[in-house]
Design a protein around this motif. Structure first.
Motif, PDB file in Angstrom:
ATOM      1  N   ILE A   1       0.853  -1.192   0.000  1.00 28.59           N
ATOM      2  CA  ILE A   1       0.000   0.000   0.000  1.00 28.59           C
ATOM      3  C   ILE A   1       0.886   1.238   0.000  1.00 28.59           C
ATOM      4  O   ILE A   1       1.871   1.297   0.728  1.00 28.59           O
ATOM      5  N   ARG A   2       0.535   2.210  -0.862  1.00 29.85           N
ATOM      6  CA  ARG A   2       1.251   3.489  -0.863  1.00 29.85           C
ATOM      7  C   ARG A   2       0.462   4.411   0.085  1.00 29.85           C
ATOM      8  O   ARG A   2      -0.741   4.617  -0.113  1.00 29.85           O
ATOM      9  N   GLY A   3       1.079   4.916   1.122  1.00 26.88           N
ATOM     10  CA  GLY A   3       0.303   5.735   2.053  1.00 26.88           C
ATOM     11  C   GLY A   3       1.156   6.564   2.979  1.00 26.88           C
ATOM     12  O   GLY A   3       2.346   6.312   3.162  1.00 26.88           O
ATOM     13  N   ASP A   4       0.530   7.590   3.554  1.00 28.79           N
ATOM     14  CA  ASP A   4       1.192   8.541   4.445  1.00 28.79           C
ATOM     15  C   ASP A   4       0.846   8.162   5.886  1.00 28.79           C
ATOM     16  O   ASP A   4      -0.322   7.973   6.220  1.00 28.79           O
ATOM     17  N   LEU A   5       1.869   8.075   6.710  1.00 26.79           N
ATOM     18  CA  LEU A   5       1.675   7.668   8.106  1.00 26.79           C
ATOM     19  C   LEU A   5       0.756   8.631   8.864  1.00 26.79           C
ATOM     20  O   LEU A   5       0.096   8.242   9.820  1.00 26.79           O
ATOM     21  N   CYS A   6       0.694   9.890   8.420  1.00 24.14           N
ATOM     22  CA  CYS A   6      -0.155  10.868   9.117  1.00 24.14           C
ATOM     23  C   CYS A   6      -1.607  10.816   8.641  1.00 24.14           C
ATOM     24  O   CYS A   6      -2.472  11.507   9.171  1.00 24.14           O
ATOM     25  N   GLU A   7      -1.865  10.032   7.605  1.00 26.51           N
ATOM     26  CA  GLU A   7      -3.237   9.938   7.065  1.00 26.51           C
ATOM     27  C   GLU A   7      -3.370   8.576   6.375  1.00 26.51           C
ATOM     28  O   GLU A   7      -3.317   8.490   5.156  1.00 26.51           O
ATOM     29  N   MET A   8      -3.509   7.540   7.174  1.00 23.49           N
ATOM     30  CA  MET A   8      -3.435   6.188   6.607  1.00 23.49           C
ATOM     31  C   MET A   8      -4.777   5.735   6.028  1.00 23.49           C
ATOM     32  O   MET A   8      -5.829   6.079   6.565  1.00 23.49           O
TER      33      MET A   8
ATOM     34  N   VAL B   1      11.243   5.370  11.867  1.00 26.46           N
ATOM     35  CA  VAL B   1      10.422   6.148  10.936  1.00 26.46           C
ATOM     36  C   VAL B   1      10.020   7.489  11.565  1.00 26.46           C
ATOM     37  O   VAL B   1      10.134   8.539  10.936  1.00 26.46           O
ATOM     38  N   LEU B   2       9.595   7.472  12.843  1.00 25.34           N
ATOM     39  CA  LEU B   2       9.007   8.676  13.457  1.00 25.34           C
ATOM     40  C   LEU B   2       9.978   9.854  13.509  1.00 25.34           C
ATOM     41  O   LEU B   2       9.552  11.012  13.454  1.00 25.34           O
ATOM     42  N   GLU B   3      11.276   9.567  13.588  1.00 24.38           N
ATOM     43  CA  GLU B   3      12.256  10.667  13.652  1.00 24.38           C
ATOM     44  C   GLU B   3      12.381  11.398  12.317  1.00 24.38           C
ATOM     45  O   GLU B   3      13.040  12.434  12.233  1.00 24.38           O
ATOM     46  N   HIS B   4      11.746  10.850  11.269  1.00 31.80           N
ATOM     47  CA  HIS B   4      11.748  11.509   9.954  1.00 31.80           C
ATOM     48  C   HIS B   4      10.502  12.384   9.764  1.00 31.80           C
ATOM     49  O   HIS B   4      10.425  13.113   8.783  1.00 31.80           O
ATOM     50  N   ILE B   5       9.516  12.238  10.650  1.00 33.62           N
ATOM     51  CA  ILE B   5       8.209  12.866  10.400  1.00 33.62           C
ATOM     52  C   ILE B   5       8.056  14.164  11.175  1.00 33.62           C
ATOM     53  O   ILE B   5       8.231  14.189  12.395  1.00 33.62           O
ATOM     54  N   LYS B   6       7.734  15.220  10.451  1.00 33.94           N
ATOM     55  CA  LYS B   6       7.649  16.554  11.044  1.00 33.94           C
ATOM     56  C   LYS B   6       6.659  16.583  12.213  1.00 33.94           C
ATOM     57  O   LYS B   6       6.997  16.998  13.306  1.00 33.94           O
ATOM     58  N   ASP B   7       5.445  16.123  11.962  1.00 33.50           N
ATOM     59  CA  ASP B   7       4.427  16.146  13.024  1.00 33.50           C
ATOM     60  C   ASP B   7       4.270  14.724  13.561  1.00 33.50           C
ATOM     61  O   ASP B   7       3.337  14.012  13.210  1.00 33.50           O
ATOM     62  N   ASP B   8       5.208  14.311  14.397  1.00 34.04           N
ATOM     63  CA  ASP B   8       5.177  12.916  14.857  1.00 34.04           C
ATOM     64  C   ASP B   8       3.994  12.639  15.779  1.00 34.04           C
ATOM     65  O   ASP B   8       3.485  11.521  15.820  1.00 34.04           O
ATOM     66  N   LEU B   9       3.495  13.692  16.482  1.00 35.60           N
ATOM     67  CA  LEU B   9       2.343  13.479  17.372  1.00 35.60           C
ATOM     68  C   LEU B   9       1.090  13.174  16.541  1.00 35.60           C
ATOM     69  O   LEU B   9       0.271  12.350  16.918  1.00 35.60           O
ATOM     70  N   ARG B  10       1.019  13.809  15.371  1.00 33.83           N
ATOM     71  CA  ARG B  10      -0.115  13.524  14.475  1.00 33.83           C
ATOM     72  C   ARG B  10      -0.040  12.062  14.003  1.00 33.83           C
ATOM     73  O   ARG B  10      -1.044  11.365  13.950  1.00 33.83           O
TER      74      ARG B  10
ATOM     75  N   HIS C   1      16.717  13.371   9.452  1.00 32.15           N
ATOM     76  CA  HIS C   1      16.129  13.253  10.793  1.00 32.15           C
ATOM     77  C   HIS C   1      15.713  14.644  11.263  1.00 32.15           C
ATOM     78  O   HIS C   1      16.511  15.580  11.174  1.00 32.15           O
ATOM     79  N   VAL C   2      14.485  14.777  11.752  1.00 28.83           N
ATOM     80  CA  VAL C   2      14.033  16.112  12.162  1.00 28.83           C
ATOM     81  C   VAL C   2      14.029  16.285  13.684  1.00 28.83           C
ATOM     82  O   VAL C   2      13.615  17.318  14.189  1.00 28.83           O
ATOM     83  N   ARG C   3      14.443  15.270  14.414  1.00 25.50           N
ATOM     84  CA  ARG C   3      14.578  15.418  15.874  1.00 25.50           C
ATOM     85  C   ARG C   3      15.463  14.326  16.447  1.00 25.50           C
ATOM     86  O   ARG C   3      15.714  13.307  15.800  1.00 25.50           O
ATOM     87  N   GLN C   4      15.944  14.588  17.662  1.00 24.49           N
ATOM     88  CA  GLN C   4      16.612  13.550  18.450  1.00 24.49           C
ATOM     89  C   GLN C   4      15.705  13.254  19.636  1.00 24.49           C
ATOM     90  O   GLN C   4      15.451  14.117  20.466  1.00 24.49           O
ATOM     91  N   TYR C   5      15.203  12.018  19.678  1.00 24.22           N
ATOM     92  CA  TYR C   5      14.325  11.665  20.792  1.00 24.22           C
ATOM     93  C   TYR C   5      15.111  11.487  22.075  1.00 24.22           C
ATOM     94  O   TYR C   5      16.231  10.955  22.089  1.00 24.22           O
ATOM     95  N   GLY C   6      14.492  11.937  23.172  1.00 19.67           N
ATOM     96  CA  GLY C   6      15.009  11.687  24.513  1.00 19.67           C
ATOM     97  C   GLY C   6      14.045  10.764  25.245  1.00 19.67           C
ATOM     98  O   GLY C   6      13.145  10.172  24.633  1.00 19.67           O
TER      99      GLY C   6
ATOM    100  N   ARG D   1       5.249  11.197  24.945  1.00 17.95           N
ATOM    101  CA  ARG D   1       4.598  11.555  23.678  1.00 17.95           C
ATOM    102  C   ARG D   1       3.572  10.497  23.284  1.00 17.95           C
ATOM    103  O   ARG D   1       2.479  10.803  22.825  1.00 17.95           O
ATOM    104  N   LEU D   2       3.960   9.226  23.464  1.00 23.23           N
ATOM    105  CA  LEU D   2       3.024   8.145  23.129  1.00 23.23           C
ATOM    106  C   LEU D   2       1.819   8.182  24.070  1.00 23.23           C
ATOM    107  O   LEU D   2       0.678   8.017  23.637  1.00 23.23           O
TER     108      LEU D   2
END
Ligand SMILES: [Zn+2]
Length: 284
Positions: free
Chosen positions: A154-161, A176-185, A234-239, A245-246
Protein backbone atom coordinates in the motif's frame (compact mmCIF):
# COMPACT_ATOMS: atom_id res chain seq x y z
CA UNK A 1 48.93 -14.18 5.94
CA UNK A 2 49.36 -10.69 7.40
CA UNK A 3 46.35 -8.32 6.97
CA UNK A 4 48.47 -6.09 4.72
CA UNK A 5 49.25 -8.98 2.41
CA UNK A 6 45.59 -9.94 2.22
CA UNK A 7 44.68 -6.33 1.42
CA UNK A 8 47.25 -6.27 -1.36
CA UNK A 9 45.98 -9.57 -2.73
CA UNK A 10 42.33 -8.52 -2.50
CA UNK A 11 43.12 -5.38 -4.52
CA UNK A 12 44.80 -7.42 -7.26
CA UNK A 13 41.75 -9.63 -7.85
CA UNK A 14 38.72 -8.56 -9.82
CA UNK A 15 35.34 -9.80 -8.58
CA UNK A 16 35.22 -12.03 -11.68
CA UNK A 17 38.59 -13.59 -10.77
CA UNK A 18 37.37 -14.28 -7.22
CA UNK A 19 34.22 -15.87 -8.65
CA UNK A 20 36.45 -18.17 -10.73
CA UNK A 21 38.31 -19.17 -7.54
CA UNK A 22 34.96 -20.10 -5.99
CA UNK A 23 33.95 -22.14 -9.03
CA UNK A 24 37.22 -24.05 -8.73
CA UNK A 25 36.28 -24.93 -5.16
CA UNK A 26 38.80 -22.61 -3.51
CA UNK A 27 36.06 -21.21 -1.30
CA UNK A 28 38.17 -20.52 1.81
CA UNK A 29 40.68 -18.43 -0.13
CA UNK A 30 37.92 -16.59 -2.01
CA UNK A 31 36.17 -15.76 1.28
CA UNK A 32 39.36 -14.49 2.84
CA UNK A 33 39.98 -12.14 -0.09
CA UNK A 34 36.35 -10.98 -0.18
CA UNK A 35 36.21 -10.37 3.57
CA UNK A 36 39.32 -8.20 3.42
CA UNK A 37 37.91 -6.35 0.40
CA UNK A 38 34.71 -5.55 2.33
CA UNK A 39 36.59 -4.38 5.43
CA UNK A 40 38.67 -2.06 3.21
CA UNK A 41 35.79 -0.97 0.97
CA UNK A 42 32.56 -1.62 2.95
CA UNK A 43 30.24 -0.47 0.16
CA UNK A 44 31.68 -2.83 -2.47
CA UNK A 45 28.26 -4.30 -3.20
CA UNK A 46 29.47 -6.84 -5.76
CA UNK A 47 31.97 -8.25 -3.24
CA UNK A 48 29.20 -8.44 -0.62
CA UNK A 49 26.91 -10.39 -2.96
CA UNK A 50 29.67 -12.81 -3.90
CA UNK A 51 30.57 -13.39 -0.25
CA UNK A 52 26.92 -14.02 0.57
CA UNK A 53 26.69 -16.57 -2.26
CA UNK A 54 29.84 -18.31 -1.03
CA UNK A 55 28.37 -18.73 2.46
CA UNK A 56 24.99 -19.88 1.20
CA UNK A 57 26.55 -22.36 -1.26
CA UNK A 58 28.76 -24.00 1.36
CA UNK A 59 26.41 -24.17 4.32
CA UNK A 60 27.86 -26.44 7.06
CA UNK A 61 25.51 -29.12 8.43
CA UNK A 62 25.91 -27.78 11.98
CA UNK A 63 26.75 -24.26 13.08
CA UNK A 64 30.47 -24.18 14.04
CA UNK A 65 31.32 -22.78 17.50
CA UNK A 66 31.86 -19.04 17.53
CA UNK A 67 29.77 -18.42 14.40
CA UNK A 68 27.28 -15.53 14.29
CA UNK A 69 23.64 -16.43 13.66
CA UNK A 70 20.92 -14.33 12.11
CA UNK A 71 17.43 -14.91 13.58
CA UNK A 72 15.82 -13.12 10.62
CA UNK A 73 17.06 -15.52 7.91
CA UNK A 74 18.36 -18.41 10.11
CA UNK A 75 21.79 -18.44 8.43
CA UNK A 76 25.14 -18.58 10.26
CA UNK A 77 28.44 -16.93 9.36
CA UNK A 78 31.90 -16.55 10.89
CA UNK A 79 31.20 -12.78 11.12
CA UNK A 80 28.73 -10.06 10.21
CA UNK A 81 29.73 -7.43 7.63
CA UNK A 82 30.27 -3.71 8.23
CA UNK A 83 26.88 -1.96 8.13
CA UNK A 84 24.83 1.17 8.82
CA UNK A 85 25.59 4.68 7.53
CA UNK A 86 29.07 4.69 9.14
CA UNK A 87 29.80 1.04 8.21
CA UNK A 88 30.30 -0.03 11.82
CA UNK A 89 31.96 -3.45 12.09
CA UNK A 90 30.02 -6.69 12.71
CA UNK A 91 26.65 -5.11 11.93
CA UNK A 92 25.12 -6.55 8.77
CA UNK A 93 23.97 -10.11 8.01
CA UNK A 94 25.65 -11.18 4.72
CA UNK A 95 22.50 -13.03 3.58
CA UNK A 96 19.50 -10.84 4.46
CA UNK A 97 21.25 -7.54 5.31
CA UNK A 98 19.63 -7.35 8.75
CA UNK A 99 21.30 -4.93 11.19
CA UNK A 100 21.54 -5.27 14.99
CA UNK A 101 18.17 -3.58 15.56
CA UNK A 102 16.37 -5.83 13.04
CA UNK A 103 17.77 -8.96 14.68
CA UNK A 104 16.83 -7.69 18.18
CA UNK A 105 13.31 -6.94 17.04
CA UNK A 106 12.99 -10.31 15.35
CA UNK A 107 13.99 -12.16 18.55
CA UNK A 108 11.82 -9.97 20.77
CA UNK A 109 8.87 -10.52 18.41
CA UNK A 110 9.35 -14.29 18.54
CA UNK A 111 9.31 -14.05 22.34
CA UNK A 112 6.26 -11.79 22.63
CA UNK A 113 3.97 -14.75 23.01
CA UNK A 114 0.86 -12.64 23.46
CA UNK A 115 1.02 -11.62 19.78
CA UNK A 116 -1.72 -13.64 18.17
CA UNK A 117 -0.22 -14.24 14.76
CA UNK A 118 -2.90 -16.79 13.79
CA UNK A 119 -5.70 -14.26 13.40
CA UNK A 120 -4.19 -10.81 13.81
CA UNK A 121 -3.70 -8.29 11.02
CA UNK A 122 -0.47 -6.34 10.77
CA UNK A 123 0.65 -3.12 9.04
CA UNK A 124 4.42 -2.70 8.62
CA UNK A 125 5.44 0.81 7.57
CA UNK A 126 8.74 1.40 5.72
CA UNK A 127 9.21 -2.37 5.67
CA UNK A 128 12.70 -3.77 6.09
CA UNK A 129 13.21 -6.77 3.80
CA UNK A 130 14.92 -8.78 6.55
CA UNK A 131 11.82 -8.52 8.78
CA UNK A 132 9.21 -8.49 6.07
CA UNK A 133 9.97 -12.01 4.90
CA UNK A 134 9.51 -13.57 8.33
CA UNK A 135 6.45 -11.43 9.18
CA UNK A 136 4.70 -12.43 5.96
CA UNK A 137 5.24 -16.08 6.91
CA UNK A 138 3.79 -15.46 10.38
CA UNK A 139 0.80 -13.30 9.47
CA UNK A 140 0.22 -14.64 5.93
CA UNK A 141 -2.41 -12.65 4.01
CA UNK A 142 -3.16 -10.51 7.07
CA UNK A 143 0.19 -8.74 6.69
CA UNK A 144 0.46 -5.50 4.68
CA UNK A 145 3.44 -3.29 4.02
CA UNK A 146 3.01 0.46 3.55
CA UNK A 147 5.41 3.13 2.33
CA UNK A 148 5.15 6.68 1.07
CA UNK A 149 7.97 6.45 -1.47
CA UNK A 150 9.04 2.91 -2.34
CA UNK A 151 7.27 -0.25 -3.44
CA UNK A 152 4.99 -1.73 -0.82
CA UNK A 153 1.55 -3.40 -0.72
CA UNK A 154 0.00 0.00 0.00
CA UNK A 155 1.25 3.49 -0.86
CA UNK A 156 0.30 5.73 2.05
CA UNK A 157 1.19 8.54 4.44
CA UNK A 158 1.68 7.67 8.11
CA UNK A 159 -0.15 10.87 9.12
CA UNK A 160 -3.24 9.94 7.06
CA UNK A 161 -3.44 6.19 6.61
CA UNK A 162 -5.95 4.53 4.27
CA UNK A 163 -7.39 2.28 7.01
CA UNK A 164 -10.60 2.47 9.00
CA UNK A 165 -10.77 3.38 12.69
CA UNK A 166 -10.31 0.37 15.01
CA UNK A 167 -9.38 -1.88 12.07
CA UNK A 168 -5.82 -3.20 12.63
CA UNK A 169 -4.39 -5.47 15.36
CA UNK A 170 -0.66 -4.76 15.14
CA UNK A 171 1.23 -1.81 13.71
CA UNK A 172 5.00 -1.61 13.20
CA UNK A 173 7.35 1.23 12.21
CA UNK A 174 11.07 1.14 12.92
CA UNK A 175 13.22 4.25 12.69
CA UNK A 176 10.42 6.15 10.94
CA UNK A 177 9.01 8.68 13.46
CA UNK A 178 12.26 10.67 13.65
CA UNK A 179 11.75 11.51 9.95
CA UNK A 180 8.21 12.87 10.40
CA UNK A 181 7.65 16.55 11.04
CA UNK A 182 4.43 16.15 13.02
CA UNK A 183 5.18 12.92 14.86
CA UNK A 184 2.34 13.48 17.37
CA UNK A 185 -0.12 13.52 14.48
CA UNK A 186 1.38 10.23 13.24
CA UNK A 187 1.04 8.72 16.74
CA UNK A 188 -2.62 9.77 16.96
CA UNK A 189 -3.20 8.27 13.51
CA UNK A 190 -1.63 4.96 14.59
CA UNK A 191 -3.88 5.04 17.67
CA UNK A 192 -6.93 5.65 15.47
CA UNK A 193 -6.44 2.68 13.13
CA UNK A 194 -5.61 0.18 15.90
CA UNK A 195 -8.36 -2.01 17.32
CA UNK A 196 -8.97 -1.64 21.08
CA UNK A 197 -6.25 -3.78 22.76
CA UNK A 198 -4.22 -3.55 19.53
CA UNK A 199 -0.58 -2.59 19.78
CA UNK A 200 2.10 -0.62 17.95
CA UNK A 201 5.69 -1.88 17.91
CA UNK A 202 8.12 0.97 17.45
CA UNK A 203 11.87 1.51 17.33
CA UNK A 204 13.51 4.96 17.28
CA UNK A 205 17.04 6.27 17.70
CA UNK A 206 17.03 7.54 21.29
CA UNK A 207 19.54 9.41 23.46
CA UNK A 208 18.89 8.08 26.95
CA UNK A 209 20.84 10.95 28.50
CA UNK A 210 18.38 13.43 26.99
CA UNK A 211 15.27 14.15 29.10
CA UNK A 212 13.52 16.32 26.51
CA UNK A 213 13.43 15.55 22.79
CA UNK A 214 15.32 18.07 20.65
CA UNK A 215 13.45 19.33 17.59
CA UNK A 216 15.13 20.68 14.46
CA UNK A 217 14.91 24.43 13.97
CA UNK A 218 12.26 25.52 11.44
CA UNK A 219 13.48 25.02 7.82
CA UNK A 220 16.88 23.63 8.88
CA UNK A 221 18.85 22.57 5.75
CA UNK A 222 19.94 18.92 5.43
CA UNK A 223 23.58 19.68 6.33
CA UNK A 224 22.39 21.17 9.67
CA UNK A 225 20.24 18.10 10.36
CA UNK A 226 23.24 15.89 9.65
CA UNK A 227 25.29 17.87 12.15
CA UNK A 228 22.53 17.95 14.76
CA UNK A 229 21.04 14.48 14.51
CA UNK A 230 23.56 12.40 12.54
CA UNK A 231 21.37 12.05 9.45
CA UNK A 232 20.27 14.53 6.79
CA UNK A 233 16.60 13.55 7.01
CA UNK A 234 16.13 13.25 10.79
CA UNK A 235 14.03 16.11 12.16
CA UNK A 236 14.58 15.42 15.87
CA UNK A 237 16.61 13.55 18.45
CA UNK A 238 14.33 11.67 20.79
CA UNK A 239 15.01 11.69 24.51
CA UNK A 240 13.41 9.74 27.33
CA UNK A 241 10.17 11.73 26.96
CA UNK A 242 9.33 9.58 23.91
CA UNK A 243 7.16 7.54 26.28
CA UNK A 244 5.27 10.73 27.33
CA UNK A 245 4.60 11.56 23.68
CA UNK A 246 3.02 8.15 23.13
CA UNK A 247 0.97 8.47 26.32
CA UNK A 248 -0.20 11.93 25.23
CA UNK A 249 -1.49 10.26 22.08
CA UNK A 250 -3.60 7.87 24.17
CA UNK A 251 -1.33 4.81 24.40
CA UNK A 252 -0.35 2.70 27.38
CA UNK A 253 3.37 2.02 26.92
CA UNK A 254 5.59 -0.94 27.69
CA UNK A 255 9.28 -1.25 26.78
CA UNK A 256 11.20 -4.38 25.88
CA UNK A 257 14.96 -4.01 26.34
CA UNK A 258 17.26 -6.49 24.67
CA UNK A 259 19.29 -7.37 27.78
CA UNK A 260 16.12 -8.12 29.80
CA UNK A 261 14.91 -10.71 27.31
CA UNK A 262 18.02 -12.06 25.58
CA UNK A 263 20.98 -13.69 27.35
CA UNK A 264 24.53 -12.23 27.07
CA UNK A 265 25.62 -15.29 25.05
CA UNK A 266 22.76 -14.82 22.61
CA UNK A 267 23.53 -11.09 22.34
CA UNK A 268 27.04 -12.09 21.17
CA UNK A 269 25.89 -14.87 18.83
CA UNK A 270 23.16 -12.79 17.20
CA UNK A 271 25.29 -9.61 17.03
CA UNK A 272 22.91 -7.32 18.97
CA UNK A 273 23.14 -4.10 20.95
CA UNK A 274 22.23 -5.06 24.51
CA UNK A 275 20.44 -1.75 25.21
CA UNK A 276 18.23 -1.84 22.09
CA UNK A 277 14.65 -0.91 23.03
CA UNK A 278 11.39 -1.97 21.38
CA UNK A 279 8.45 0.19 22.41
CA UNK A 280 5.08 -1.50 22.61
CA UNK A 281 2.21 0.97 22.70
CA UNK A 282 -1.25 -0.43 23.50
CA UNK A 283 -4.57 1.11 22.62
CA UNK A 284 -6.58 0.79 25.81
ZN1 LIG B 1 20.09 -12.72 8.00
Amino acid sequence: MSPKTITEISQQFSIEAIAVLMDKGQITQAREILSRRIIDVPDDYKARLLLRDSFLKMKPAATPTGFKSCPCCNNSFPFFLPGGPSFRPNACCPACESLERHRSLCLILKRLLHLNTKEASMIHVAPEQSLSTILRQLFEDRYYTMDLFTDADIRGDLCEMPFGTDSIDIFMANHVLEHIKDDLRAMREIYRILKPQGSALLQIPIDLSLAVTEEAPEKAPPQDLLKLFGQEDHVRQYGTDFKDRLEQSGFTVRTHICHDIITPDEIKTYGLHSDEIVWEAFKS
